[in-house]
Design an enzyme around this catalytic site. Structure first.
Site, short mmCIF file in Angstrom:
data_model
loop_
_atom_site.label_atom_id
_atom_site.label_comp_id
_atom_site.label_asym_id
_atom_site.label_seq_id
_atom_site.Cartn_x
_atom_site.Cartn_y
_atom_site.Cartn_z
N GLY A 1 0.79 -1.23 0.00
CA GLY A 1 0.00 0.00 0.00
C GLY A 1 0.83 1.28 0.00
CE1 TYR B 1 -3.39 0.48 2.10
CE2 TYR B 1 -4.15 -1.60 1.20
CZ TYR B 1 -3.60 -0.35 1.02
OH TYR B 1 -3.27 0.06 -0.25
CE LYS C 1 -3.39 2.79 -9.11
NZ LYS C 1 -4.75 3.21 -8.75
CE LYS D 1 -0.19 3.52 -5.36
NZ LYS D 1 -1.27 4.49 -5.20
CG ASP E 1 -1.87 6.51 -7.81
OD1 ASP E 1 -1.92 7.75 -7.62
OD2 ASP E 1 -2.56 5.71 -7.15
CG ASN F 1 -1.00 7.97 -4.11
OD1 ASN F 1 -0.46 7.15 -4.87
ND2 ASN F 1 -2.14 7.71 -3.49
CD GLU G 1 -5.05 6.40 -9.32
OE1 GLU G 1 -5.04 5.57 -10.26
OE2 GLU G 1 -5.24 6.07 -8.15
CD GLU H 1 -6.58 7.16 -4.32
OE1 GLU H 1 -6.22 6.62 -5.37
OE2 GLU H 1 -6.06 6.92 -3.21
CG ASP I 1 -12.92 5.36 -2.03
OD1 ASP I 1 -11.74 4.96 -2.00
OD2 ASP I 1 -13.72 5.14 -1.09
CG HIS J 1 -9.41 4.14 -4.85
ND1 HIS J 1 -9.73 4.25 -3.51
CD2 HIS J 1 -8.11 3.79 -4.90
CE1 HIS J 1 -8.65 4.00 -2.79
NE2 HIS J 1 -7.65 3.71 -3.60
CB ALA J 2 -11.07 -1.22 -5.47
N GLY J 3 -9.22 -1.56 -3.33
CA GLY J 3 -8.06 -1.96 -2.54
C GLY J 3 -8.33 -1.72 -1.07
CD GLU K 1 -6.64 0.66 -7.15
OE1 GLU K 1 -7.41 1.62 -6.95
OE2 GLU K 1 -5.44 0.64 -6.82
#
Ligand SMILES: C[C@H](O)[C@@H](O)[C@@H](O)[C@H](O)C(=O)O
Ligand SMILES: [Mg+2]
Length: 361
Positions: free
Chosen positions: A23, A33, A141, A143, A171, A173, A197, A226, A249, A276-278, A307
């Site tokens: 994550g 998480y 995807k 990061k 992505d 962030n 993203e 998200e 999200d 967005h998921a996870g 995702e």
């Protein structure tokens, strides 16, 4: 007959994902998480389950809110949705059946983020890509956003692993300002990402519009959502042509109804929704929304994918089912967010076994 809610419990449930850098991204370097997990009991034996995702400490903020918010606070009256599909003619029913059968057979296309968290080593990234390709994944995807040279190396590695025809997304962030986003992403254009993203502050609608405009000639879209907390923000993102992929999200937007409003607006603007998921439970929740989008709103899979992140599903009573990189429609009733009581107990923060063990080390 009316039934009463007799109790509401909110529990702070955290998973120590930071230990293995699951994550991690340019903004959240050590996320654990977590969820604020809510259970409602009623006088007729029915139970209700709900959760919202955080990266750890955030549960201390959302937990008390879940306990004290009056019900009307989040579900505004104008968000109510009538029965969907009501009054459709025969043609509509045939189409719905066809779309539903398609989902039952093939599932909804997904992409994976779990090969390339920012804190993963190149070796792990390679191993995870190899495994994912074997399991049928075609969209990945990665990061980015902390260090440009590092990003070039990782994107190059990803491209080498997945080949020229598979899809790559990046992505950031929210790491950059607008000008930095444009120049940084331009330097990564050779790796042909489909989208960048969260290139900048998630609230900066006009900033996203400027980035979208600058990156369009490079064939790179902007994806965001998200962190987008209501439908009015999404409305303005769409009106300003500030995004090319809508990333709803399931927990960030307050309620299913708010999400449905965004699905309808995205359809009006003909912008694909790629949720967005996870996190914890977001895949379980959002799978219901993508099915609704396909069967009742868009009727299209063009440029759409959801995702998928391969962590923590084992803690749910009805975990998502992925087959050949597709979400298979859930067969159990409900919104798929009931957690296993044993998982909740052992991960409850700070008293659960998992945490007492970590803290006493
Ligand atoms: C802290 C989280 O893992 C984020 O990095 C993650 O939600 C991410 O932005 C994503 O798009 O999956
Ligand atoms: Mg993201």
């Amino acid at each position: 007959m009316l039934h009463k809610i007799t109790s509401l419990t909110v529990r702070d449930v955290r998973f120590p994902t930071s230990l293995e850098q699951h994550g991690s991204d340019a903004m959240h370097t050590d996320p654990d998480y977590s969820v604020a997990y809510v259970v409602l009991d009623t006088d007729c034996g029915l139970k209700g389950f709900g959760l919202t995702f955080t990266v750890g400490k955030g549960t201390e903020i959302v937990g008390p809110r879940e306990r004290s918010d009056p019900p009307g606070h989040r579900c505004r009256p104008e968000c109510r949705v009538g029965p969907v599909g009501e009054g459709r003619g025969q043609g509509g029913n045939c189409l719905l059946r066809h779309l539903l059968e398609h989902m039952l057979k093939e599932g909804y296309p997904a992409y994976t983020t779990s090969c390339a968290w920012l804190g993963y080593s190149d070796q792990l990234l390679k191993q995870l890509c190899t495994d994912a390709l074997k399991s049928g994944w075609t969209k990945f995807k990665v990061k980015v956003g902390a260090d440009l040279e590092d990003d070039k190396r990782r994107c190059r590695l990803m491209r080498q692993m997945i080949g020229p025809d598979n899809t790559l997304m990046i992505d950031a962030n929210q790491r950059w300002d607008v000008a930095e986003a444009i120049s940084w992403v331009s330097s990564l254009a050779e790796f042909k990402p489909l989208w960048v993203e969260e290139p900048t502050s998630p609230d900066d609608i006009l900033g996203h519009a400027a980035i979208s405009k600058a990156l369009a000639p490079l064939g790179i879209g902007v994806a965001t959502g998200e962190q987008c907390h209501n439908r009015v923000m999404f409305k303005q993102f769409l009106q300003a042509s500030a995004l090319q992929f809508v990333q709803i999200d399931s927990c960030r937007l307050g309620s299913v109804n708010e999400n449905l409003a965004v699905l309808l607006m995205a359809h009006k603007f003909q912008v694909p929704v790629c949720p967005h998921a996870g996190g914890v439970g977001l895949c379980e929740l959002v799978q219901h929304l993508i099915l609704f989008d396909y069967i009742c709103v868009s009727g299209s899979l063009g440029n759409r994918m959801c995702e998928y992140v391969d962590h923590l599903h084992e803690h749910f009573t009805s975990p998502v089912v992925i087959h050949d990189a597709h979400y298979m429609p859930p067969k159990d009733p409900g919104y798929s967010c009931e957690m296993l009581e044993s998982s909740v107990q052992s991960h409850q923060y700070p008293e659960g076994d998992v945490w007492t063990l970590i803290m006493n080390k």
